[in-house]
Write an enzyme that holds these catalytic residues in place. Structure first.
Site, PDB file in Angstrom:
ATOM      1  N   CYS A   1      15.685   7.304  35.734  1.00 19.66           N
ATOM      2  CA  CYS A   1      16.785   6.950  36.628  1.00 19.66           C
ATOM      3  C   CYS A   1      17.116   8.098  37.589  1.00 19.66           C
ATOM      4  O   CYS A   1      16.313   8.393  38.466  1.00 19.66           O
ATOM      5  CB  CYS A   1      17.983   6.472  35.821  1.00 19.66           C
ATOM      6  SG  CYS A   1      19.045   5.379  36.772  1.00 19.66           S
TER       7      CYS A   1
ATOM      8  N   GLU B   1      16.138   5.488  26.876  1.00 22.66           N
ATOM      9  CA  GLU B   1      16.735   6.154  25.714  1.00 22.66           C
ATOM     10  C   GLU B   1      17.941   5.400  25.173  1.00 22.66           C
ATOM     11  O   GLU B   1      18.486   5.763  24.138  1.00 22.66           O
ATOM     12  CB  GLU B   1      17.115   7.602  26.091  1.00 22.66           C
ATOM     13  CG  GLU B   1      18.386   7.766  26.909  1.00 22.66           C
ATOM     14  CD  GLU B   1      18.276   7.302  28.366  1.00 22.66           C
ATOM     15  OE1 GLU B   1      17.210   6.785  28.769  1.00 22.66           O
ATOM     16  OE2 GLU B   1      19.276   7.434  29.089  1.00 22.66           O
TER      17      GLU B   1
ATOM     18  N   HIS C   1      16.857   3.205  31.806  1.00 19.15           N
ATOM     19  CA  HIS C   1      17.228   4.162  30.755  1.00 19.15           C
ATOM     20  C   HIS C   1      16.520   3.810  29.448  1.00 19.15           C
ATOM     21  O   HIS C   1      17.083   3.066  28.633  1.00 19.15           O
ATOM     22  CB  HIS C   1      18.745   4.110  30.520  1.00 19.15           C
ATOM     23  CG  HIS C   1      19.542   4.827  31.551  1.00 19.15           C
ATOM     24  ND1 HIS C   1      20.045   6.090  31.355  1.00 19.15           N
ATOM     25  CD2 HIS C   1      19.915   4.463  32.791  1.00 19.15           C
ATOM     26  CE1 HIS C   1      20.713   6.477  32.434  1.00 19.15           C
ATOM     27  NE2 HIS C   1      20.649   5.504  33.330  1.00 19.15           N
TER      28      HIS C   1
HETATM   29  N1  GLN Z   1      22.768   6.046  40.897  1.00 23.57           N
HETATM   30  C1  GLN Z   1      22.393   7.304  40.300  1.00 23.57           C
HETATM   31  C2  GLN Z   1      21.846   8.271  41.337  1.00 23.57           C
HETATM   32  O1  GLN Z   1      21.634   7.901  42.449  1.00 23.57           O
HETATM   33  C3  GLN Z   1      21.394   7.104  39.200  1.00 23.57           C
HETATM   34  C4  GLN Z   1      21.999   6.290  38.097  1.00 23.57           C
HETATM   35  C5  GLN Z   1      21.485   6.595  36.727  1.00 23.57           C
HETATM   36  O2  GLN Z   1      20.839   7.624  36.482  1.00 23.57           O
HETATM   37  N2  GLN Z   1      21.821   5.736  35.816  1.00 23.57           N
HETATM   38  O3  GLN Z   1      21.638   9.398  41.030  1.00 23.57           O
END
Ligand code: GLN
Length: 196
Positions: free
Chosen positions: A79, A172, A170
């Protein structure tokens, strides 16, 4: 046994530690840049990429993270971590660590769907992976050496380029540790190569 670090500046750090341990490797939370010398692979967790970047600069991590990549050591960005690894970010002039040949777009699944779960087929890792997406980015473009591992609604959400692994979601946050196991395998293979 391989040692996997989790960058511990911000985000879902604890959950990754748990997943690494469940998958049978040793986990270390990385809070000081000197600790990078102790580990064989690094996970950059989800959280908020702009906040994490600020902390990377504050604690002087940028050069050592790039050196870690230069040494051929595996890195897995989940992410926000995926955004940190990308060479290009839509709407931004410069990347963060900028080591993986992909273009990512932040928050790209729309406001109505801030978070959702989807079953994904991830090549080489799982046929039915329960993926949790939270304000997730997606991979808009992948370079020729990048292997696309998973798509959701036609969008690339997991990919690998040699030593680099990245996903939009995610892994995890569920009890399914298969993607973590996939990364641990990458780390073992990279470590074995160093001794040949
Ligand atoms: N929206 C976040 C970003 O741009 C990422 C979101 C996340 O890691 N769950 O950094």
């Amino acid at each position: 046994m391989v040692k996997i670090g989790v960058l511990g500046l911000q985000g879902a750090v604890r959950e990754h530690v748990h997943s690494i341990e469940q998958a049978g490797a040793e986990a270390i939370v990385i809070k000081r840049k000197e600790q990078l010398a102790e580990i064989d692979g690094l996970i950059i967790p989800g959280g908020e990429s702009t906040t994490m970047r600020r902390l990377i600069d504050k604690y002087d991590f940028m050069d050592v993270l790039k050196q870690f990549a230069d040494q051929g050591k595996p890195m897995f960005g989940t992410c926000a971590g995926l955004i940190l690894l990308a060479k290009q970010i839509v709407g931004y002039e410069k990347p963060h660590i900028g080591v993986m040949d992909i273009t990512v777009e932040r928050n790209s699944f729309g406001r109505q769907r801030e978070s959702f779960e989807a079953d994904l087929e991830i090549a080489g890792a799982a046929a039915d992976f329960p993926a949790v997406f939270i304000r997730a980015p997606h991979i808009v473009e992948a370079g020729e050496n990048v292997e696309v591992l998973a798509k959701h609604n036609g969008r690339i959400v997991a990919a690998r380029e040699g030593q680099f692994l990245g996903c939009s979601f995610h892994p995890e946050l569920t009890d399914d540790h298969r993607l973590t196991e996939y990364f641990i395998k990458m780390v073992k293979e990279a470590k074995e190569k160093q001794f040949v």
